[in-house]
Design an enzyme around this catalytic site. Structure first.
Site, PDB file in Angstrom:
ATOM      1  N   GLY A 142       6.938   4.795   8.568  1.00 59.75           N
ATOM      2  CA  GLY A 142       6.105   5.976   8.697  1.00 59.75           C
ATOM      3  C   GLY A 142       6.207   6.559  10.089  1.00 59.75           C
ATOM      4  O   GLY A 142       7.203   6.352  10.797  1.00 59.75           O
ATOM      5  N   GLU A 201       8.677  15.568  15.838  1.00 61.81           N
ATOM      6  CA  GLU A 201       9.177  15.368  14.474  1.00 61.81           C
ATOM      7  C   GLU A 201       8.363  16.255  13.534  1.00 61.81           C
ATOM      8  O   GLU A 201       7.166  16.035  13.337  1.00 61.81           O
ATOM      9  CB  GLU A 201       9.059  13.907  14.056  1.00 61.81           C
ATOM     10  CG  GLU A 201       9.645  13.659  12.678  1.00 61.81           C
ATOM     11  CD  GLU A 201       9.553  12.212  12.239  1.00 61.81           C
ATOM     12  OE1 GLU A 201      10.513  11.709  11.615  1.00 61.81           O
ATOM     13  OE2 GLU A 201       8.520  11.572  12.511  1.00 61.81           O
ATOM     14  N   GLU A 220       9.782   0.902  10.953  1.00 60.55           N
ATOM     15  CA  GLU A 220      10.776   1.984  10.938  1.00 60.55           C
ATOM     16  C   GLU A 220       9.982   3.277  11.076  1.00 60.55           C
ATOM     17  O   GLU A 220       9.236   3.660  10.168  1.00 60.55           O
ATOM     18  CB  GLU A 220      11.611   2.001   9.666  1.00 60.55           C
ATOM     19  CG  GLU A 220      12.728   3.040   9.767  1.00 60.55           C
ATOM     20  CD  GLU A 220      13.506   3.242   8.481  1.00 60.55           C
ATOM     21  OE1 GLU A 220      14.647   3.723   8.570  1.00 60.55           O
ATOM     22  OE2 GLU A 220      12.973   2.944   7.407  1.00 60.55           O
ATOM     23  N   LYS A 261       0.850  -1.191   0.000  1.00 62.69           N
ATOM     24  CA  LYS A 261       0.000   0.000   0.000  1.00 62.69           C
ATOM     25  C   LYS A 261       0.884   1.239   0.000  1.00 62.69           C
ATOM     26  O   LYS A 261       1.471   1.601   1.017  1.00 62.69           O
ATOM     27  CB  LYS A 261      -0.932   0.047   1.212  1.00 62.69           C
ATOM     28  CG  LYS A 261      -2.089   1.045   0.967  1.00 62.69           C
ATOM     29  CD  LYS A 261      -2.685   1.599   2.220  1.00 62.69           C
ATOM     30  CE  LYS A 261      -1.947   2.804   2.753  1.00 62.69           C
ATOM     31  NZ  LYS A 261      -2.027   3.993   1.868  1.00 62.69           N
ATOM     32  N   GLY A 295       2.590   3.878  13.646  1.00 65.07           N
ATOM     33  CA  GLY A 295       3.247   2.620  14.006  1.00 65.07           C
ATOM     34  C   GLY A 295       2.648   1.992  15.247  1.00 65.07           C
ATOM     35  O   GLY A 295       2.492   0.764  15.343  1.00 65.07           O
ATOM     36  N   THR A 324       5.614   7.436  14.098  1.00 63.09           N
ATOM     37  CA  THR A 324       5.497   6.647  15.322  1.00 63.09           C
ATOM     38  C   THR A 324       4.036   6.518  15.737  1.00 63.09           C
ATOM     39  O   THR A 324       3.604   5.458  16.218  1.00 63.09           O
ATOM     40  CB  THR A 324       6.328   7.299  16.438  1.00 63.09           C
ATOM     41  OG1 THR A 324       7.715   7.219  16.081  1.00 63.09           O
ATOM     42  CG2 THR A 324       6.123   6.596  17.772  1.00 63.09           C
ATOM     43  N   CYS A 365      13.323  10.829   7.911  1.00 57.73           N
ATOM     44  CA  CYS A 365      13.245  10.486   9.332  1.00 57.73           C
ATOM     45  C   CYS A 365      14.606  10.479  10.015  1.00 57.73           C
ATOM     46  O   CYS A 365      14.674  10.553  11.245  1.00 57.73           O
ATOM     47  CB  CYS A 365      12.550   9.136   9.512  1.00 57.73           C
ATOM     48  SG  CYS A 365      13.245   7.810   8.513  1.00 57.73           S
TER      49      CYS A 365
END
Length: 495
Positions: free
Chosen positions: A244, A398, A266, A192, A249, A246, A300
């Site tokens: 992508g 971030e 990651e 995806k 995730g 956090t 990132c």
């Protein structure tokens, strides 16, 4: 989309008709007929309409991947044949490098030079892992059982069906990150791509079929979060591989826990970049600008938190500010451009919000502006911010844009504590002419990758991943297949 005379005929042809889903070796419409527009972030114009996958389409793709894994010719293909196939795909990507680069620049906004580099990495990933297809070895292990003799050994076997969910900052490279180790190990995959940047993943799907990848082995589902969630929840998926944020995730880890499917993640980063007074300051200044502004800041592992020893702080700030102001922000197809736009209006507004919030909290802008860099397109000037505290959101969160915050420090212990004071642990860096200092401080930093007197030096042979909330597992290098295989122990009694 307005005409662009620089486009290759193949790119224009690709964009001339709506894009479909790739399921079981066929290009098909979404079951409910939904589509969405993918937009050029430099012009805000629609490039093409793309089929929008739903949970029903995710189920179709997983079923196809499961059949291909269990009953198709894929399961009977030898490691050598997979190796040859992977190498062939790498060559085909290289032959079409400019086509992929133009599509990537149109869809993501990055400069053509950057996009060409990404395409080269994708091609090399296929070639590098081609060598691993024939080297998935087990071991023999002696057993000590009184009065009996056994032969025990291990095997590395494919997990099954992988769901690969990838971000928009390196669309083609990230697609390769998931597809390549999956099929190297003999898995099948449903990919995806990010809804902001589906085009190179779809073009890669065309190329894989042309190369001879059997139907159902690689399926591509452009769409939104509901399609990704359906893959995570699907009991026919054996592993989720995600790159992508956090935040997302954590949702994936929670969703995958319902049937304990394997997960590799990651995730985000907020990398500290430490410059000591004894560093080669010319190199450190150039490195700090690269660390913070690479890929429009949408990376990132970018060094977005700059720590500079106090006695050289002003000199370094002056140098990084000058480097930021020298960056040419513009359209990807302008040869003078060194930084393209941010990927979307949403991302543009997010970055502006962080910079404006920092100014409101008392920070100072040493380079850049909290305002748009152009009337049209999601352009944002490279920004350097001083007078920052560790509590400001611009320092803790971030941002994923071309924003560097800078703070002076006095002692090694002080800067190590500040550098590690984050929920993230993806990357970090140290600049010092004293190799003892560089290695000592690097050893104290809690990050999956630590650069010493450089930044963004990389290779497909090196593992990558994060500490803390920057993820689970490692990708690439000799470690790159571990999370895509099962380790089986076989024990035979010798009579």
């Amino acid at each position: 989309m307005s005409e662009n005379p620089q486009l290759l005929p193949a790119v224009s042809a690709f964009l001339s008709s709506p894009k479909q889903l790739l399921i079981d070796g066929e290009w098909v419409e979404a079951k409910d007929g939904q589509t969405f527009a993918t937009v050029n972030p430099a012009t805000e114009e629609t490039l093409v309409q793309v089929a929008q996958a739903s949970a029903v389409d995710a189920d179709r793709a997983v079923t196809a991947a499961r059949n291909a894994f269990e009953a198709g010719p894929w399961s009977r293909m030898s490691p050598r044949d997979r190796s040859h196939l992977l190498w062939r795909i790498g060559d085909m990507i290289e032959e079409r490098a400019e086509e992929f680069a133009q599509l990537e620049s149109l869809d993501n906004g990055k400069s053509l030079a950057s996009a060409r580099g990404d395409v080269g990495v994708a091609a090399e990933l296929f070639r590098y892992f081609a060598g691993w297809a024939t080297k998935m070895e087990g071991t023999t292990i002696p057993m000590s059982v009184p009065g009996k003799e056994f032969h025990a050994y291990t095997r590395r076997e494919a997990i099954g069906v992988v769901a690969g969910i990838v971000p928009w900052n390196f669309p083609l490279t990230m697609a390769a990150f998931k597809i390549v180790p999956s099929i190297t190990a003999g898995n099948t995959i449903v990919l995806k791509p990010a809804e902001q940047t589906p085009l190179t993943a779809l073009r890669l799907g065309e190329l894989l079929l042309e190369a001879g990848v059997p139907a159902g082995v690689v399926n591509v589902l452009p769409g939104f979060g509901d399609a990704g969630a359906a893959l995570v929840d699907h009991h026919g998926v054996d592993k989720v591989a995600f790159t992508g944020s956090t935040e997302v995730g954590k949702k994936i880890a929670a969703g995958a826990s319902r049937n304990l499917k394997k997960v590799s993640l990651e995730l985000g980063g907020k990398a500290p970049n430490i410059i000591f007074a004894d560093a080669d300051l010319d190199a450190a200044i150039a490195g700090a600008a690269l660390a913070g502004y690479f890929n429009e800041g949408q990376c990132c592992v970018n060094g977005s938190r700059l720590y500079v020893q106090r006695e050289v702080f002003d000199q370094v700030i002056e140098g990084v500010a000058a480097a930021a102001k020298a960056i040419r922000v513009g359209d990807a197809f302008d040869p003078a451009t060194t930084m393209g736009p941010l990927v979307s209006q949403e991302q543009h507004e997010k970055v502006m919000g962080y910079v404006r919030g920092a100014v409101a909290d008392g920070a100072t802008i040493a380079a850049g502006s909290p305002d748009p860099a152009a009337d049209r397109g999601y352009f944002f000037a490279p920004t350097l911010i001083t007078d920052v505290t560790e509590q400001m959101a611009v320092q803790t969160d971030e941002i994923f844009g071309p924003v560097i915050t800078a703070i002076p420090f006095d002692s090694e212990d002080e800067v190590v504590a500040a550098a590690n004071n984050t929920v993230y642990g993806l990357a970090a860096g140290v600049w010092s002419r004293d190799l003892g200092t560089a290695h000592r401080v690097g050893g104290k930093l809690r990050a999956g990758t630590v650069w010493l007197n450089t930044w963004h030096a990389d290779d497909v042979t090196l593992p990558r991943g994060g500490f803390k909330q920057s993820g689970w597992g490692r990708e690439l290098g000799s470690f790159g297949l571990d999370d895509y295989t099962e380790l089986k122990t076989v024990i035979a009694e010798l009579r």
